[in-house]
Enzyme design. Structure first.
Site, short mmCIF file in Angstrom:
data_model
loop_
_atom_site.label_atom_id
_atom_site.label_comp_id
_atom_site.label_asym_id
_atom_site.label_seq_id
_atom_site.Cartn_x
_atom_site.Cartn_y
_atom_site.Cartn_z
N GLU A 94 -59.08 41.62 28.73
CA GLU A 94 -58.70 40.48 28.36
C GLU A 94 -59.57 39.70 26.84
OE1 GLU A 94 -59.12 39.50 33.52
OE2 GLU A 94 -60.25 38.13 31.97
N CYS A 114 -68.89 46.78 30.43
CA CYS A 114 -70.60 46.40 29.82
C CYS A 114 -71.41 47.67 30.17
CB CYS A 114 -70.89 45.32 28.96
SG CYS A 114 -72.00 44.99 28.41
N CYS A 118 -76.37 41.68 32.98
CA CYS A 118 -76.70 40.78 33.21
C CYS A 118 -76.68 40.24 34.33
CB CYS A 118 -76.40 39.62 32.13
SG CYS A 118 -76.90 40.18 29.54
N ASN A 300 -70.60 29.52 34.24
CA ASN A 300 -69.47 29.58 35.35
C ASN A 300 -69.26 30.58 36.01
OD1 ASN A 300 -67.28 27.97 32.73
ND2 ASN A 300 -68.07 30.18 31.78
N CYS A 344 -65.93 31.64 29.01
CA CYS A 344 -67.34 33.16 29.04
C CYS A 344 -67.15 34.18 29.87
CB CYS A 344 -68.27 32.87 28.08
SG CYS A 344 -67.73 32.21 26.30
N1 SAH Z 1 -72.57 40.73 25.20
C1 SAH Z 1 -72.51 39.73 24.27
C2 SAH Z 1 -70.83 38.60 23.79
C3 SAH Z 1 -70.04 39.03 25.24
S1 SAH Z 1 -70.72 37.71 26.85
C4 SAH Z 1 -73.30 38.93 24.91
O1 SAH Z 1 -74.39 38.79 26.10
O2 SAH Z 1 -73.76 37.87 24.20
C5 SAH Z 1 -70.49 35.74 25.48
C6 SAH Z 1 -71.02 34.55 26.07
O3 SAH Z 1 -70.83 34.38 27.64
C7 SAH Z 1 -72.68 35.30 26.23
O4 SAH Z 1 -73.46 34.36 26.06
C8 SAH Z 1 -72.87 34.78 27.69
O5 SAH Z 1 -74.47 34.95 28.30
C9 SAH Z 1 -72.07 34.31 28.19
N2 SAH Z 1 -71.73 34.75 29.12
C10 SAH Z 1 -71.89 35.14 30.56
N3 SAH Z 1 -71.30 34.93 31.76
C11 SAH Z 1 -71.10 33.59 31.70
C12 SAH Z 1 -70.95 32.88 33.05
N4 SAH Z 1 -70.35 33.47 33.98
N5 SAH Z 1 -71.34 30.87 32.84
C13 SAH Z 1 -70.97 30.83 31.16
N6 SAH Z 1 -71.15 31.74 30.24
C14 SAH Z 1 -71.63 33.17 30.70
FE1 SF4 Z 2 -72.85 42.03 28.70
FE2 SF4 Z 2 -71.70 40.30 29.30
FE3 SF4 Z 2 -74.73 40.61 29.46
FE4 SF4 Z 2 -72.98 39.80 27.15
S1 SF4 Z 2 -73.36 38.50 28.85
S2 SF4 Z 2 -74.17 42.10 27.29
S3 SF4 Z 2 -70.78 41.07 28.58
S4 SF4 Z 2 -73.16 41.84 31.02
#
Ligand code: SAH
Ligand code: SF4
Length: 360
Positions: A94, A114, A118, A300, A344
């Site tokens: 996406e 990924c 997380c 989110n 995000c």
């Molecule tokens: N993997 C990288 C980049 C992609 S995620 C990282 O983790 O930084 C991009 C951003 O979106 C990161 O700061 C991540 O923690 C945040 N993010 C992921 N899930 C989210 C959610 N459900 N609500 C808000 N931010 C989120």
């Molecule tokens: Fe991967 Fe999502 Fe963690 Fe970013 S926030 S490292 S995309 S699992």
């Protein structure tokens, strides 16, 4: 046969130069071809009308100009757009476009899925399927530019002005292709996106930060999300490998080498998990010594996620505390595209086939 052709978007400028050398073609053609691809946005080599027919045919024989295939597209009531692209092997990624006045940001993916899981992240519920190729990273930008008709424009008229590596995946775990993509994005004779307007977000892949500092000049954002290891281990499990102190040590070195740049610390606001004033105090202590700013991201929610977003009141209190007590720049991210799950961490492909397990 067209199946053997290479997508020209999978080639670096150096690769193009090597091709021209091998074919004994004058090197000034390199910039002409590059201009057709990345400034004019042509769809065929035969549109490159300052090249000889022979050269067009040579290019056509070896390469194709191929964009990403759209599976679905969504538009939010706030103007945010999301595309679900289908890749050649059937996997899906996406990409999001966020218009904001004169600024237009594309949020791009670097991997399918990924590996880092997380706990608050929708992409994190998928396994890593594979890294994206150069053509797929660049493909997201040029395919979106096609939809937005954003070609042949002067800098100040361009619709796409900013790029963030904040879509699916951990960009520093697809290092080589991400760095090559950044070179294409910033090439002044091509897409010419300012390095100050590109940000890579990482969950904290400590052993790649020195390389990143050496190899590119774009902005760095770090997903901190917690001010102590106990909570961060839960939220960002890679913290067990590289705990906060180790991450910050490495970022201090980065700070010294990149004197002019501020690191952005992303901090997700999760109700009752990391949003107390005690957390804010710990956060100030941690990041205070660094040249940085903090971006508070309201969580989110996605279907079946196990967290709630902190109240607006709590987020504002947290921000004001950091500003006043810590004298650290702190902003609150304005959530966009919520009605189309475009924010995000909500990026996730629902189709999972041929999953390859890959560790770090
Ligand atoms: N993997 C990288 C980049 C992609 S995620 C990282 O983790 O930084 C991009 C951003 O979106 C990161 O700061 C991540 O923690 C945040 N993010 C992921 N899930 C989210 C959610 N459900 N609500 C808000 N931010 C989120
Ligand atoms: Fe991967 Fe999502 Fe963690 Fe970013 S926030 S490292 S995309 S699992």
């Amino acid at each position: 046969m067209s199946v053997d052709k290479i997508n020209i978007f999978n080639r670096t400028k150096k690769d193009l130069e090597d091709f021209l050398k091998n074919e004994s073609i004058k090197l000034f053609r390199k910039n002409q071809i590059w201009n057709w691809l990345y400034v004019q946005g042509v769809k065929s080599f035969f549109e490159m009308n300052n090249l000889s027919l022979t050269l067009k045919e040579q290019l056509e024989k070896k390469f194709k100009i191929s964009f990403l295939t759209v599976n679905k597209a969504f538009t939010s009531k706030d103007g945010t757009k999301k595309w679900l692209f289908k890749l050649n092997d059937g996997k899906e990624i996406e990409t999001v476009f966020i218009p904001d006045g004169k600024r237009g940001t594309i949020c791009i993916s670097s991997q399918v899925g990924c590996s880092l899981s997380c706990s608050f992240c929708h992409t994190g519920t998928m396994k890593l399927e594979r890294n994206l190729e150069l053509e797929e990273i660049i493909g997201q930008v040029i395919t979106v530019k096609n939809f937005l008709k954003d070609w042949k424009k002067k800098t100040e008229e361009k619709i796409v002005t900013n790029i963030v590596f904040m879509g699916m995946g951990e960009p520093l775990l697809n290092y080589r292709n991400v760095i090559e993509a950044i070179k294409v994005l910033t090439d002044e004779k091509g897409l010419a996106i300012s390095k100050r307007k590109i940000t890579l977000s990482t969950s904290g892949i400590v052993n790649k930060i020195k390389d990143f500092q050496r190899d590119t000049d774009i902005n760095l954002a770090v997903s901190l999300h917690a001010a102590n290891d106990k909570v961060r281990n839960e939220l960002v499990p890679i913290n067990k490998k590289w705990p906060i102190a180790t991450l910050l040590e490495e970022l201090k070195i980065y700070n010294k080498l990149e004197r002019k740049k501020r690191i952005t610390f992303e901090y997700i606001m999760l109700d009752g998990i990391n949003d107390s004033l005690k957390d804010a105090k710990q956060l100030i202590k941690l990041v205070g010594p660094l040249k940085s700013k903090i971006n508070l991201i309201p969580f989110n929610p996605w279907p079946n996620s196990s967290y709630d977003v902190s109240s607006n009141e709590k987020i504002e209190k947290f921000r004001n505390f950091i500003l006043e007590k810590g004298k650290i720049i702190a902003t609150i991210r304005n959530p966009r595209g919520n009605d189309i799950l475009a924010a995000c961490g909500q990026l996730k492909s629902f189709k999972k086939k041929n999953t390859i397990k890959e560790g770090l």
